[in-house]
Scaffold this motif. Structure first.
Motif, PDB file in Angstrom:
ATOM      1  N   ASN A 108       0.830  -1.128  -0.117  1.00  0.00           N
ATOM      2  CA  ASN A 108       0.146  -0.107   0.209  1.00  0.00           C
ATOM      3  C   ASN A 108       0.897   1.325  -0.054  1.00  0.00           C
ATOM      4  N   GLN A 109       1.811   1.063   0.850  1.00  0.00           N
ATOM      5  CA  GLN A 109       2.684   2.386   1.043  1.00  0.00           C
ATOM      6  C   GLN A 109       3.477   2.829  -0.361  1.00  0.00           C
ATOM      7  N   GLN A 110       4.143   1.473  -0.891  1.00  0.00           N
ATOM      8  CA  GLN A 110       4.815   1.686  -2.006  1.00  0.00           C
ATOM      9  C   GLN A 110       3.947   2.219  -3.255  1.00  0.00           C
ATOM     10  N   ILE A 111       2.709   1.857  -3.292  1.00  0.00           N
ATOM     11  CA  ILE A 111       1.769   2.397  -4.526  1.00  0.00           C
ATOM     12  C   ILE A 111       1.426   3.932  -4.058  1.00  0.00           C
ATOM     13  N   ALA A 112       1.275   4.192  -2.810  1.00  0.00           N
ATOM     14  CA  ALA A 112       1.144   5.664  -2.569  1.00  0.00           C
ATOM     15  C   ALA A 112       2.332   6.611  -2.900  1.00  0.00           C
ATOM     16  N   LYS A 129      -7.667   1.220  -3.813  1.00  0.00           N
ATOM     17  CA  LYS A 129      -8.193   1.044  -5.078  1.00  0.00           C
ATOM     18  C   LYS A 129      -7.543  -0.076  -5.931  1.00  0.00           C
ATOM     19  N   TYR A 130      -6.068   0.107  -6.088  1.00  0.00           N
ATOM     20  CA  TYR A 130      -5.139  -0.577  -6.933  1.00  0.00           C
ATOM     21  C   TYR A 130      -4.520  -1.613  -6.212  1.00  0.00           C
ATOM     22  N   LEU A 131      -4.711  -1.606  -4.848  1.00  0.00           N
ATOM     23  CA  LEU A 131      -4.189  -2.726  -4.096  1.00  0.00           C
ATOM     24  C   LEU A 131      -4.448  -4.119  -4.529  1.00  0.00           C
ATOM     25  N   GLY A 132      -5.659  -4.360  -4.983  1.00  0.00           N
ATOM     26  CA  GLY A 132      -5.900  -5.704  -5.421  1.00  0.00           C
ATOM     27  C   GLY A 132      -5.128  -6.079  -6.580  1.00  0.00           C
ATOM     28  N   PHE A 133      -5.330  -5.594  -7.720  1.00  0.00           N
ATOM     29  CA  PHE A 133      -4.334  -5.730  -9.013  1.00  0.00           C
ATOM     30  C   PHE A 133      -2.895  -5.686  -8.926  1.00  0.00           C
ATOM     31  N   LEU A 134      -2.201  -4.652  -8.302  1.00  0.00           N
ATOM     32  CA  LEU A 134      -0.871  -4.498  -8.065  1.00  0.00           C
ATOM     33  C   LEU A 134      -0.255  -5.409  -7.008  1.00  0.00           C
ATOM     34  N   GLY A 135      -1.179  -5.508  -5.715  1.00  0.00           N
ATOM     35  CA  GLY A 135      -0.637  -6.242  -4.904  1.00  0.00           C
ATOM     36  C   GLY A 135      -0.612  -7.871  -5.314  1.00  0.00           C
ATOM     37  N   SER A 136      -1.593  -8.261  -6.057  1.00  0.00           N
ATOM     38  CA  SER A 136      -1.663  -9.489  -6.451  1.00  0.00           C
ATOM     39  C   SER A 136      -0.521  -9.744  -7.496  1.00  0.00           C
ATOM     40  N   LEU A 137      -0.289  -8.854  -8.401  1.00  0.00           N
ATOM     41  CA  LEU A 137       0.855  -8.983  -9.384  1.00  0.00           C
ATOM     42  C   LEU A 137       2.209  -9.301  -8.517  1.00  0.00           C
ATOM     43  N   PHE A 138       2.505  -8.603  -7.631  1.00  0.00           N
ATOM     44  CA  PHE A 138       3.866  -8.753  -6.788  1.00  0.00           C
ATOM     45  C   PHE A 138       3.705  -9.935  -5.951  1.00  0.00           C
ATOM     46  N   LEU A 139       2.678 -10.349  -5.318  1.00  0.00           N
ATOM     47  CA  LEU A 139       2.568 -11.539  -4.668  1.00  0.00           C
ATOM     48  C   LEU A 139       2.781 -12.794  -5.528  1.00  0.00           C
ATOM     49  N   PHE A 140       1.807 -12.843  -6.621  1.00  0.00           N
ATOM     50  CA  PHE A 140       2.151 -13.921  -7.394  1.00  0.00           C
ATOM     51  C   PHE A 140       3.572 -14.053  -7.938  1.00  0.00           C
ATOM     52  N   VAL A 141       4.205 -13.344  -8.512  1.00  0.00           N
ATOM     53  CA  VAL A 141       5.461 -13.190  -9.062  1.00  0.00           C
ATOM     54  C   VAL A 141       6.668 -13.422  -7.926  1.00  0.00           C
TER      55      VAL A 141
END
Lengths: 229, 268
Positions: A64-68, A77-89
């Motif tokens: 969350n902090q990184q996105i901010a 709002k973008y945490l779901g998409f971007l966080g999932s990208l990071f966690l998956f990779v």
């Protein structure tokens, strides 16, 4: 010896097939979803909480902090998409310590799929933020002449995203496989550790680039640096 | 070909499912929990702030009360001290006055007592002295002494100065009653004749002379008519001596009281 886990096919029926990429992706999905479910089943809102909850909170608030920090106004709002990208990779590369495991990100199909997701998500978020006209107008800036170059840049950066991640992940697996045939002891372990580091860095790069693209499309501004940071 | 399009599509779908799953099981609960915790902390902090403010107000109020109480106590204490001081001064003053008056009374009483005592003493002494003198003179008194006295009287009569003589003469001339000659003892006839002659010589003119005996004269002789008297007697001497002694005695106690008072003041 194969370049991609796509080549390991467990079952096939015409166009449909079940290869190692899809199988390991499902495995990762199960691990992520079940792990989250187990930890968040009994969340505590008090000051006392379990160490697993602490870990997840650190990860989620960290993303969350990184996105901010990149400059998106409403990071949740973008945490779901971007966080999932990071966690998956990140999880895909983390599991390389398990013997016999093939990272799904080592397949160009997977990285292409992720890049396509970013390629689709960026205009969607952009249109949602500033409307269709506003978003498309950006392609004409600073002049109309720039339109083809903007489109090329959009496509090329998607290609770059896919190939970068694929190259890094595949190279890690390839080096490991080659080293195992030359020097079976000790040295592959060091390379495996290096591969872990590379995988984490790639996960970070992939998700942060996606964030930057979204931020550019939504005209996000960098927040004012706070004095206590 | 490195890209397998079926796998790409499958992975896109997989990724979308993963996004949904993580949203459902990871981000939302974790963020909710964090929000709830932050809310609780904010509430706790607000509560603590409110309590702190309240405590500060109460502390201020208590301090105010304490100060007021201290001031009041100090004021009361100083008032009480002042009153006690005034009371003490007043009491001391009263005691001093009382003691002064008592001392004065006592001194007065002492002086009176002393005076009474000395008066009694002097009176007794004087009475004794006079009684002794009178007794001695009375014992000594006799016809011969009376004769001598008559001689002295006669000599004195002759030796009177002119002014006294003139006064006497006019007084005796004016009176119609007989001239009275009083003595302590009965004079023998020659003496009587001598006195009569002397009077007639001195005063001139005819007059009746009557002789009388008066023991209270002690010893002496006295001639008198209406309002005038010429006398020489020991009783007169004794009376004048007694007056002198009395005056002396009265003067003495005054001096004594003065010195007595001085001594008392030094003693106090």
């Amino acid at each position: 010896m194969h370049l991609s886990p796509d080549e390991i096919i467990y079952w096939q029926h015409g166009f449909f097939k079940l290869n190692a990429t899809i199988a390991y992706t499902w495995g990762l999905m199960v691990v992520l979803a079940l792990g989250s479910k187990l930890v968040t089943r009994k969340l505590s809102t008090g000051l006392q909480r379990s160490r697993w909850q602490n870990l997840l909170e650190i990860i989620v608030t960290g993303i969350n902090q990184q996105i901010a920090e990149v400059g998106l106004r409403r990071p949740q709002k973008y945490l779901g998409f971007l966080g999932s990208l990071f966690l998956f990779v990140a999880m895909a590369s983390l599991f390389t310590i398990v013997p016999g495991y093939e990272p799904p990100t080592g397949s160009l199909s997977t990285t292409a799929a992720l890049a396509i997701c970013v390629f689709v998500a960026v205009p969607l978020f952009g249109i949602e933020d500033q409307g269709l006209g506003g978003y498309l107008g950006d392609y004409l800036k600073p002049t109309v002449i720039m339109l083809p170059f903007n489109i090329i840049s959009e496509l090329s950066r998607t290609l770059a995203l896919a190939v970068r991640l694929f190259g890094n992940m595949m190279s890690g697996t390839m080096i490991l496989a080659i080293l195992l045939t030359i020097t079976p002891f000790i040295f592959p372990i060091a390379m495996s550790a290096l591969g872990l580091l590379t995988g984490m860095v790639q996960a970070y790069i992939f998700s942060i680039l996606a964030t930057v693209y979204i931020a550019a499309a939504t005209h996000a501004r960098k927040p004012e640096p706070r004095l206590d940071d | 070909m490195l890209i397998d399009w079926f796998t790409v599509i499958a992975q896109v779908i997989n990724f979308l499912i993963l996004v949904w799953l993580l949203k459902r099981f990871l981000y939302r609960p974790i963020l909710d929990a964090i929000d709830a915790r932050e809310k609780r902390i904010a509430l706790a902090l607000a509560d603590a702030d409110a309590k702190k403010t309240e405590a500060e107000q109460e502390r201020d109020a208590f301090q105010h009360k304490n100060e007021a109480f201290d001031q009041q106590r100090a004021a009361l204490l100083s008032q009480a001290t002042d009153e006690a001081k005034t009371e003490r001064l007043w009491l001391l003053d009263a005691a001093r006055q009382e003691s002064d008056s008592l001392r004065a009374k006592r001194q007065e009483a002492l002086i009176i007592e002393q005076q009474n005592l000395s008066e009694t003493l002097t009176r007794r002494a004087r009475e004794e002295v006079f009684a002794i003198a009178r007794k001695a003179l009375a014992d000594l008194a006799g016809a011969t002494l009376e004769e001598r006295m008559a001689d002295v009287f006669l000599r004195r009569l002759r030796e009177l100065d002119d002014a006294a003589m003139a006064g006497l003469k006019s007084a005796f001339a004016a009176s119609s009653s007989p001239l009275l000659v009083r003595t302590a003892f009965t004079l023998p006839p020659p003496q009587r004749a001598a006195i009569e002659t002397a009077l007639k010589e001195t005063l001139g003119g005819e007059m009746q002379v009557q002789f009388e005996t008066a023991p209270d004269l002690v010893s002496g002789i006295e001639i008198s008519t209406d309002g005038h008297k010429l006398a020489w007697s020991i009783a007169d001497y004794l009376a004048s001596l007694g007056n002198g002694v009395d005056a002396l005695l009265k003067a003495q106690p005054k001096a004594e009281t003065k010195t007595g008072q001085n001594a008392n003041e030094h003693g106090a």
